[in-house]
Scaffold this active site. Structure first.
Site, PDB file in Angstrom:
ATOM      1  CD  GLU A 149       0.830  -9.583 -81.548  1.00 16.33           C
ATOM      2  OE1 GLU A 149       0.879  -8.405 -81.241  1.00 16.33           O
ATOM      3  OE2 GLU A 149       1.410 -10.000 -82.505  1.00 16.33           O
ATOM      4  CG  HIS A 184       4.560  -2.286 -80.791  1.00 17.78           C
ATOM      5  ND1 HIS A 184       3.798  -2.937 -79.961  1.00 17.78           N
ATOM      6  CD2 HIS A 184       4.405  -2.977 -82.031  1.00 17.78           C
ATOM      7  CE1 HIS A 184       3.073  -3.806 -80.802  1.00 17.78           C
ATOM      8  NE2 HIS A 184       3.271  -3.802 -81.814  1.00 17.78           N
ATOM      9  CG  ASN A 189      -0.761  -4.547 -81.611  1.00 18.85           C
ATOM     10  OD1 ASN A 189      -1.801  -4.889 -80.749  1.00 18.85           O
ATOM     11  ND2 ASN A 189      -0.092  -5.576 -81.973  1.00 18.85           N
TER      12      ASN A 189
HETATM   13  P1  FAE Z   1       7.374   4.240 -90.031  1.00 22.34           P
HETATM   14  O1  FAE Z   1       6.256   3.131 -90.598  1.00 22.34           O
HETATM   15  O2  FAE Z   1       8.390   3.158 -89.343  1.00 22.34           O
HETATM   16  O3  FAE Z   1       8.005   4.932 -91.353  1.00 22.34           O
HETATM   17  C1  FAE Z   1       9.049   5.597 -91.306  1.00 22.34           C
HETATM   18  C2  FAE Z   1       9.879   5.656 -92.688  1.00 22.34           C
HETATM   19  O4  FAE Z   1      10.552   6.555 -92.878  1.00 22.34           O
HETATM   20  C3  FAE Z   1      10.262   4.171 -93.157  1.00 22.34           C
HETATM   21  O5  FAE Z   1       9.774   3.604 -94.248  1.00 22.34           O
HETATM   22  C4  FAE Z   1      11.819   4.705 -93.022  1.00 22.34           C
HETATM   23  O6  FAE Z   1      12.530   3.879 -94.266  1.00 22.34           O
HETATM   24  C5  FAE Z   1      11.734   6.115 -93.474  1.00 22.34           C
HETATM   25  N1  FAE Z   1      12.917   6.780 -93.021  1.00 22.34           N
HETATM   26  C6  FAE Z   1      13.707   6.849 -91.903  1.00 22.34           C
HETATM   27  N2  FAE Z   1      14.919   7.396 -92.051  1.00 22.34           N
HETATM   28  C7  FAE Z   1      14.716   8.181 -93.113  1.00 22.34           C
HETATM   29  C8  FAE Z   1      15.434   9.471 -93.616  1.00 22.34           C
HETATM   30  N3  FAE Z   1      16.634   9.852 -92.779  1.00 22.34           N
HETATM   31  N4  FAE Z   1      15.327   9.747 -94.778  1.00 22.34           N
HETATM   32  C9  FAE Z   1      14.255   9.064 -95.653  1.00 22.34           C
HETATM   33  N5  FAE Z   1      13.393   8.012 -95.107  1.00 22.34           N
HETATM   34  C10 FAE Z   1      13.691   7.446 -93.982  1.00 22.34           C
HETATM   35  O7  FAE Z   1       6.846   5.144 -89.074  1.00 22.34           O
HETATM   36  N6  FAE Z   1       1.766  -1.990 -85.195  1.00 22.34           N
HETATM   37  C11 FAE Z   1       0.482  -2.207 -85.097  1.00 22.34           C
HETATM   38  O8  FAE Z   1      -0.278  -1.519 -84.804  1.00 22.34           O
HETATM   39  N7  FAE Z   1       0.157  -3.660 -85.409  1.00 22.34           N
HETATM   40  C12 FAE Z   1       0.846  -4.536 -85.696  1.00 22.34           C
HETATM   41  O9  FAE Z   1       0.523  -5.884 -85.901  1.00 22.34           O
HETATM   42  C13 FAE Z   1       2.209  -4.363 -85.967  1.00 22.34           C
HETATM   43  N8  FAE Z   1       3.350  -5.374 -86.182  1.00 22.34           N
HETATM   44  C14 FAE Z   1       4.278  -5.206 -86.355  1.00 22.34           C
HETATM   45  C15 FAE Z   1       5.384  -5.881 -86.897  1.00 22.34           C
HETATM   46  C16 FAE Z   1       6.597  -5.676 -87.239  1.00 22.34           C
HETATM   47  C17 FAE Z   1       7.525  -6.864 -87.685  1.00 22.34           C
HETATM   48  C18 FAE Z   1       7.286  -4.269 -87.004  1.00 22.34           C
HETATM   49  C19 FAE Z   1       8.626  -3.938 -87.256  1.00 22.34           C
HETATM   50  C20 FAE Z   1       6.402  -3.361 -86.525  1.00 22.34           C
HETATM   51  C21 FAE Z   1       4.897  -3.788 -86.283  1.00 22.34           C
HETATM   52  N9  FAE Z   1       4.161  -2.670 -85.799  1.00 22.34           N
HETATM   53  C22 FAE Z   1       2.654  -3.175 -85.849  1.00 22.34           C
HETATM   54  C23 FAE Z   1       4.779  -1.258 -85.635  1.00 22.34           C
HETATM   55  C24 FAE Z   1       4.113  -0.287 -86.732  1.00 22.34           C
HETATM   56  O10 FAE Z   1       4.349  -1.042 -87.854  1.00 22.34           O
HETATM   57  C25 FAE Z   1       4.865   0.990 -86.312  1.00 22.34           C
HETATM   58  O11 FAE Z   1       4.367   1.470 -85.191  1.00 22.34           O
HETATM   59  C26 FAE Z   1       4.528   1.979 -87.354  1.00 22.34           C
HETATM   60  O12 FAE Z   1       4.930   1.480 -88.688  1.00 22.34           O
HETATM   61  C27 FAE Z   1       5.029   3.433 -87.213  1.00 22.34           C
HETATM   62  O13 FAE Z   1       4.790   4.059 -88.103  1.00 22.34           O
HETATM   63  P2  FAE Z   1       5.555   5.625 -88.286  1.00 22.34           P
HETATM   64  O14 FAE Z   1       4.602   6.574 -89.199  1.00 22.34           O
HETATM   65  O15 FAE Z   1       5.889   6.231 -86.958  1.00 22.34           O
END
Ligand code: FAE
Length: 551
Positions: A408, A493, A531
């Site tokens: 990317e 990721h 991604n």
């Molecule tokens: P996620 O979105 O991580 O959500 C989990 C939630 O659970 C969070 O809000 C936590 O605070 C909450 N949590 C955790 N433990 C607990 C608990 N014990 N009790 C209550 N709440 C809790 O999960 N992916 C892309 O496809 N494209 C991009 O451009 C991209 N850029 C990124 C840039 C950055 C800086 C970051 C950090 C990630 C990026 N990602 C990107 C990755 C993507 O955001 C990530 O794969 C998803 O957000 C994961 O989704 P989930 O549903 O697994």
């Protein structure tokens, strides 16, 4: 108000979120908003029972987390009329602070930027050798967390919307042939005909316009594209869930600048179609979903009748625990992200609260082959003073069997010319880590050896060596730790830990228990080649549809 049910629910849910923010509620539902607006706080004479913050002691369904997997699950459960509690440890980001902004830009962070840190921990540590990128900040439940394990840091979003609040909006549907390799038991026909299109539509995925791409804001992409083509590589346009209509207004001076003003990893004040703008308000708008914020699930147990009991801790913005609660449910959906979900399950298995979880729980973690590289550009190929923070292009060498890389083209929005091309490469790294319970610290450790990133480094270096040779450029030092020109010690990721078909069945039902489901990135076996969030969303849509129909 529109008659389209989804739009109507979104409208109702958005108003409830706004009301919750205005009253500082940690419980958000149509009912809590009504109670607050009816004067619960200011008119005790109305005698409306229960604080708007009250939650029931039992729900038919609980969803942990509010990222992609959880948001999809909560919406579909709510639409099916199932009373659902969604529990998120981070805060609701809906209210501007004294600077009239909800989020900070990357170059001016404060407490809002990071989850309870004294100093920001951005992936780029230095600016040409000067330690000026990271800043001291006050401790606050900020939106981005860097979770540090030995040899690997994992960046995650914290707040209502999870990773959608902080990510770069790159919304990529994986290549079908690779998807079929990593998840052979999932019907690719179903995914590519139904669930990927549904995910893309729900997330508002769109493409950069030619006008924006040719503007000064994407000079950094055009410069890297030319360099890639000179070296014989091809590039691919990358769709986004940032609203390019809004970005055009930013460019025209018709809307406050967000992506065009350095906002991204600490949140965006405009244009980002994060989950708190689509799935989550639509879920709350069903009237069957209650969201509880600033509340962490610390323990999961099951009683003799198969009912799950959760221990919860609610904090205030200083991090102090202000309430501890027990809440139970018949069906439990884990969407706490691959760190959160895996940690809860590994701890539950190894402390004996869910002893029947199998030995696959905690295995199969990968970093999607992430590695970041920096290259210089020639003096006449400046990458631009003003850069959009939303990437829209990648160098696509994935078909090369020897050096499969999707790099990317990342922005470096500092406000000055840096003659630097940054790349976040996704590589086909077969290495996997695993999580273990650390009884002494009551924590869960990620076991990942520093040598496990060698494939990512070798394949990316091969590609960037060729680009440097073809363009007479060099690697850029002075940005990453230890004066290296690359960083292989962090990932955006994280994937895996509770793999589909191993720790769970082929629809995310956790093996060993009934009515226990994993719905997030933990299901995906460490790599998806692009991604990941479109895949996480589409898979969650597929799984919850099956679960609602069959369980
Ligand atoms: P996620 O979105 O991580 O959500 C989990 C939630 O659970 C969070 O809000 C936590 O605070 C909450 N949590 C955790 N433990 C607990 C608990 N014990 N009790 C209550 N709440 C809790 O999960 N992916 C892309 O496809 N494209 C991009 O451009 C991209 N850029 C990124 C840039 C950055 C800086 C970051 C950090 C990630 C990026 N990602 C990107 C990755 C993507 O955001 C990530 O794969 C998803 O957000 C994961 O989704 P989930 O549903 O697994």
């Amino acid at each position: 108000m529109t008659s389209n049910p989804l739009s109507r629910r979104k409208f109702l849910g958005l108003s409830a979120l706004t009301t919750a923010s205005a009253y500082g509620l940690t419980t958000v539902s149509l009912l809590s908003a009504q109670k607050a607006e009816a004067g619960w706080f200011s008119k005790p004479e109305l005698a409306i029972p229960d604080s708007p913050n009250a939650i029931a002691s039992h729900y038919p369904a609980i969803v942990i987390g509010s990222g992609y997997g959880s948001a999809v699950s909560a919406l579909r459960l709510g639409e099916a009329g199932i009373e659902t509690l969604m529990i998120e440890m981070g805060m609701l980001w809906d209210k501007p602070a004294s600077d009239d902004k909800i989020f900070t830009k990357t170059t001016a962070p404060d407490g809002r930027s990071m989850w309870f840190k004294d100093r920001t921990e951005a992936p780029l540590e230095n600016f040409f050798g000067l330690n000026v990128i990271n800043r001291d900040i006050e401790q606050y439940p900020g939106v981005l967390d860097r979770v540090r394990y030995d040899n690997m840091s994992v960046y995650v979003g914290r707040g209502v919307g999870g990773g959608s609040l902080v990510n770069g909006c790159m919304a990529v549907t994986p290549r079908r042939d690779y998807f079929e390799t990593i998840l052979p038991n999932v019907s690719a026909d179903d995914m590519y005909d139904t669930y990927f299109p549904l995910a893309n539509s729900m997330l508002g995925v769109n493409n950069v316009t030619e006008e924006l791409f040719e503007s000064k804001y994407y000079q950094f992409s055009r410069v890297a594209q030319k360099a890639a083509i000179n070296a014989g590589f091809k590039t691919a346009n990358v769709p986004s869930s940032y609203d390019f209509g809004y970005m055009q207004q930013e460019a025209d001076g018709d809307a406050p600048k967000s992506a065009l003003d350095g906002e991204v990893i600490y949140g965006n004040n405009g244009g980002k179609q994060s989950l708190d703008k689509n799935y989550i308000p639509a879920a709350i708008g069903t009237g069957h979903v209650t969201l509880r914020t600033l509340t962490k699930v610390t323990k999961i147990e099951q009683d003799a009748n198969g009912v799950y009991s959760l221990s919860l801790e609610t904090i205030d913005v200083t991090g102090a625990v202000v309430e501890t609660l027990q809440v139970s449910c018949n069906q439990l959906f884990l969407g706490a992200g691959c760190l959160g979900t895996t940690e809860l399950l590994v701890r539950a298995r190894d402390t004996g609260t869910l002893p029947l979880l199998n030995s696959e729980v905690g295995k199969g973690w990968g970093n999607n082959g992430n590695i970041m590289f920096a290259c210089s550009t020639r003096f006449w190929n400046g990458t631009g003073v003003a850069q959009s923070t939303m990437p829209v292009m990648g160098i696509d060498n994935w078909d090369d069997p020897e050096h499969p890389v999707f790099a990317e083209i990342a922005p470096f929005p500092t406000g000055i010319e840096t003659w630097t091309s940054l790349f976040l490469a996704i590589t086909k790294n077969p290495e996997r880590g695993y999580f273990t319970y650390n009884a002494a610290a009551d924590s869960v450790d990620l076991n990942w050896d520093a040598t496990q990133t060698a494939t990512s480094y070798n394949d990316s270096k091969w590609l960037f060596d060729k680009m440097n040779a073809a363009n007479r450029t060099k690697y850029r030092t002075g940005l990453f730790a230890d004066n290296k020109y690359y960083a292989d010690d962090f990932t955006y990721h994280p994937l895996g830990g509770c793999l589909l078909g191993k720790a769970t069945d082929d629809y995310g039902r956790v093996k060993g228990y009934n009515n226990l489901y994993v719905v997030d990135g933990s299901l995906i076996p460490g790599s998806v080649g692009v991604n990941p969030y479109v895949t996480i969303t589409a898979l969650a849509e597929r799984n919850i549809e099956h679960v609602i129909a069959n369980d």
